[in-house]
Design a protein around this motif. Sequence first.
Motif, mmCIF file in Angstrom:
data_model
loop_
_atom_site.group_PDB
_atom_site.id
_atom_site.type_symbol
_atom_site.label_atom_id
_atom_site.label_comp_id
_atom_site.label_asym_id
_atom_site.label_seq_id
_atom_site.Cartn_x
_atom_site.Cartn_y
_atom_site.Cartn_z
ATOM 1 N N ASP A 241 1.913 -6.932 11.499
ATOM 2 C CA ASP A 241 0.534 -6.585 11.129
ATOM 3 C C ASP A 241 0.417 -5.081 10.899
ATOM 4 O O ASP A 241 -0.257 -4.629 9.956
ATOM 5 C CB ASP A 241 -0.444 -7.059 12.197
ATOM 6 C CG ASP A 241 -0.108 -6.544 13.589
ATOM 7 O OD1 ASP A 241 1.042 -6.109 13.817
ATOM 8 O OD2 ASP A 241 -1.001 -6.569 14.465
ATOM 9 N N PHE A 242 1.095 -4.294 11.722
ATOM 10 C CA PHE A 242 1.136 -2.846 11.536
ATOM 11 C C PHE A 242 1.779 -2.481 10.207
ATOM 12 O O PHE A 242 1.318 -1.576 9.493
ATOM 13 C CB PHE A 242 1.894 -2.194 12.699
ATOM 14 C CG PHE A 242 2.607 -0.926 12.334
ATOM 15 C CD1 PHE A 242 1.901 0.260 12.168
ATOM 16 C CD2 PHE A 242 3.980 -0.917 12.122
ATOM 17 C CE1 PHE A 242 2.560 1.428 11.818
ATOM 18 C CE2 PHE A 242 4.652 0.249 11.775
ATOM 19 C CZ PHE A 242 3.931 1.432 11.624
ATOM 20 N N VAL A 244 1.861 -4.277 7.427
ATOM 21 C CA VAL A 244 0.939 -4.595 6.333
ATOM 22 C C VAL A 244 -0.187 -3.569 6.260
ATOM 23 O O VAL A 244 -0.580 -3.132 5.164
ATOM 24 C CB VAL A 244 0.376 -6.025 6.503
ATOM 25 C CG1 VAL A 244 -0.682 -6.314 5.445
ATOM 26 C CG2 VAL A 244 1.504 -7.048 6.406
ATOM 27 N N ASP A 245 -0.714 -3.166 7.403
ATOM 28 C CA ASP A 245 -1.736 -2.111 7.416
ATOM 29 C C ASP A 245 -1.199 -0.830 6.776
ATOM 30 O O ASP A 245 -1.909 -0.151 6.015
ATOM 31 C CB ASP A 245 -2.180 -1.812 8.846
ATOM 32 C CG ASP A 245 -3.022 -2.924 9.462
ATOM 33 O OD1 ASP A 245 -3.594 -3.733 8.699
ATOM 34 O OD2 ASP A 245 -3.091 -2.987 10.710
ATOM 35 N N SER A 246 0.046 -0.499 7.059
ATOM 36 C CA SER A 246 0.654 0.719 6.512
ATOM 37 C C SER A 246 0.876 0.605 5.011
ATOM 38 O O SER A 246 0.692 1.585 4.272
ATOM 39 C CB SER A 246 1.978 0.995 7.228
ATOM 40 O OG SER A 246 1.797 1.141 8.622
ATOM 41 N N TYR A 248 -0.904 -1.125 2.961
ATOM 42 C CA TYR A 248 -2.228 -0.959 2.347
ATOM 43 C C TYR A 248 -2.603 0.517 2.251
ATOM 44 O O TYR A 248 -3.116 0.994 1.227
ATOM 45 C CB TYR A 248 -3.266 -1.718 3.161
ATOM 46 C CG TYR A 248 -4.689 -1.503 2.710
ATOM 47 C CD1 TYR A 248 -5.138 -2.007 1.484
ATOM 48 C CD2 TYR A 248 -5.579 -0.778 3.502
ATOM 49 C CE1 TYR A 248 -6.446 -1.804 1.063
ATOM 50 C CE2 TYR A 248 -6.891 -0.578 3.091
ATOM 51 C CZ TYR A 248 -7.317 -1.093 1.865
ATOM 52 O OH TYR A 248 -8.609 -0.882 1.464
ATOM 53 N N GLU A 249 -2.317 1.254 3.310
ATOM 54 C CA GLU A 249 -2.646 2.681 3.324
ATOM 55 C C GLU A 249 -1.749 3.484 2.390
ATOM 56 O O GLU A 249 -2.169 4.481 1.802
ATOM 57 C CB GLU A 249 -2.537 3.205 4.755
ATOM 58 C CG GLU A 249 -3.113 4.591 4.959
ATOM 59 C CD GLU A 249 -3.220 4.955 6.429
ATOM 60 O OE1 GLU A 249 -2.767 6.055 6.792
ATOM 61 O OE2 GLU A 249 -3.769 4.143 7.202
ATOM 62 N N LYS A 272 -3.944 -11.238 6.219
ATOM 63 C CA LYS A 272 -4.168 -9.797 6.071
ATOM 64 C C LYS A 272 -3.728 -9.326 4.696
ATOM 65 O O LYS A 272 -4.400 -8.482 4.070
ATOM 66 C CB LYS A 272 -3.427 -9.045 7.183
ATOM 67 C CG LYS A 272 -3.645 -7.542 7.163
ATOM 68 C CD LYS A 272 -3.224 -6.899 8.470
ATOM 69 C CE LYS A 272 -4.256 -7.105 9.557
ATOM 70 N NZ LYS A 272 -4.051 -6.216 10.716
ATOM 71 N N LYS A 275 -6.432 -10.380 2.377
ATOM 72 C CA LYS A 275 -7.624 -9.567 2.593
ATOM 73 C C LYS A 275 -7.500 -8.224 1.875
ATOM 74 O O LYS A 275 -8.466 -7.752 1.243
ATOM 75 C CB LYS A 275 -7.828 -9.352 4.092
ATOM 76 C CG LYS A 275 -8.932 -8.363 4.448
ATOM 77 C CD LYS A 275 -8.944 -8.093 5.942
ATOM 78 C CE LYS A 275 -9.919 -6.971 6.288
ATOM 79 N NZ LYS A 275 -9.879 -6.634 7.746
ATOM 80 N N TYR A 276 -6.339 -7.611 1.961
ATOM 81 C CA TYR A 276 -6.117 -6.311 1.328
ATOM 82 C C TYR A 276 -5.819 -6.426 -0.176
ATOM 83 O O TYR A 276 -5.731 -5.416 -0.868
ATOM 84 C CB TYR A 276 -4.957 -5.587 2.008
ATOM 85 C CG TYR A 276 -5.238 -5.084 3.400
ATOM 86 C CD1 TYR A 276 -6.510 -4.666 3.776
ATOM 87 C CD2 TYR A 276 -4.212 -4.993 4.340
ATOM 88 C CE1 TYR A 276 -6.752 -4.179 5.047
ATOM 89 C CE2 TYR A 276 -4.450 -4.504 5.613
ATOM 90 C CZ TYR A 276 -5.721 -4.104 5.969
ATOM 91 O OH TYR A 276 -5.955 -3.614 7.233
ATOM 92 N N GLU A 354 5.015 1.654 15.272
ATOM 93 C CA GLU A 354 3.564 1.549 15.107
ATOM 94 C C GLU A 354 2.897 2.903 14.820
ATOM 95 O O GLU A 354 1.739 3.124 15.164
ATOM 96 C CB GLU A 354 2.926 0.872 16.325
ATOM 97 C CG GLU A 354 3.435 -0.560 16.529
ATOM 98 C CD GLU A 354 2.660 -1.328 17.574
ATOM 99 O OE1 GLU A 354 1.750 -2.089 17.195
ATOM 100 O OE2 GLU A 354 2.982 -1.184 18.774
ATOM 101 N N LYS A 356 1.814 4.878 11.667
ATOM 102 C CA LYS A 356 1.648 4.711 10.226
ATOM 103 C C LYS A 356 2.174 5.900 9.434
ATOM 104 O O LYS A 356 2.895 5.730 8.440
ATOM 105 C CB LYS A 356 0.172 4.479 9.875
ATOM 106 C CG LYS A 356 -0.360 3.120 10.227
ATOM 107 C CD LYS A 356 -1.805 3.001 9.744
ATOM 108 C CE LYS A 356 -2.430 1.692 10.189
ATOM 109 N NZ LYS A 356 -3.845 1.608 9.772
#
Length: 403
Positions: A241-242, A244-246, A248-249, A272, A275-276, A354, A356
């Motif tokens: 999940d981390f 995928v968040d990265s 996206y950023e 996720k 969503k992104y 974790e 980013k």
Amino acid sequence: MNILFITDNFPPEVNAPATRTYEHCKEWVRQGARVTVITGAPNFPQGKVFDGYKNKLYQKEVVDGIQVVRVWTYITRNQGFMRRTLDYLSFAFTSFLAGLFQKADVIVATSPQFFTTWAGWALSKLKRKPWVFELRDLWPESIKSVGALNDGKLYQFLEKIELGLYDSADHIIPNTDAFRKNLIERGVDKNGISVITNGSNLDLFTPPPNGQTDALKAKLGISDKFTVGYIGTHGMAHALDFIVDSVYEMQDANIHFLFIGDGAEKENIRQKVEKYKLTNVTMLDPVPKNDMPLYLSIIDVSLVPLKKSDTFKTVIPSKIFEAAAMDKPVLLGVDGQARKIIEKYESGLYFNPENKADFIEKTRLIADNKELYKSLARNCRRLATDFDRKKLANEMLEVLSRV
């Protein structure tokens, strides 16, 4: 020598425990040992029995000279603490019953999961044969580290059992030096411990013909992309999940991310990604072990992340060795033992788990700096050769012979 090996995972399952056990046992058979493996019907991680198998009370097959006994277990998907515990306990019980009817000069029980070693201990007492605890995870500590168990009475009870099993084993074979250090600090006799790390299967992990690689890249639409690949279990410990968040950023369409596998967190990761609205992420189902070299050949970098935890500083993910055998540098989000290996051999880049900013920086560095990438890739061969699985299997066979 008759070796009785008890393991919850075995091929056609493709996770690291199944692979390590199979490759070791296959080599032991080649060296003249008679090896019997007790396991369950293959179902990991989906919790569904694989095609061609049934969850029967008792069934036998021969796999590359290995006598494989499969027993009934309570099967559930790899999520939910209580259901998984029932799964593990059922295997401990049925594997113990099946083990009563198998010849053994030495008994090996491997963790995780933790309850497998209970069967090894009990069989050792009844058969009056030595038993070896193969330690691949500090359980229950690792369960606590991902938030699935708190530091309460249950944890303390399980930890007491864990230490009791270490003391009762005739020998312990951890797969990292950090595990060995942990045991010694907790009072386990250092003379009864031999480290056998994970390693590279240099027979299986060889580059396929370029035509196959190019065709698969074209099929997935990544022919002109720098591809970062994660191949393995999508579990609570892996911090996807981390990632995928990265991604996206980072917002970099020239770097593509490929996730292959299944696990308790896969659906959450998929949601996720949707969503992104990430167009530079592809998610695929698990592939058979024999197809993994082909899928490793289409990526440029192997991603190996875990959650930020002191517990994970003691582990060395097997993905490192598989990638090295394919000359693929590693983007590593695991501190401690694994980081030391990657930095010693200069075969990848480390990012703080974790974190980013650090992940994005290291991903762009390895993708953009062509000379650095070529240097890291060249160094992978030396790492893979030094951790040749056959050599390590023979070292473990020597330990079992002494026991």
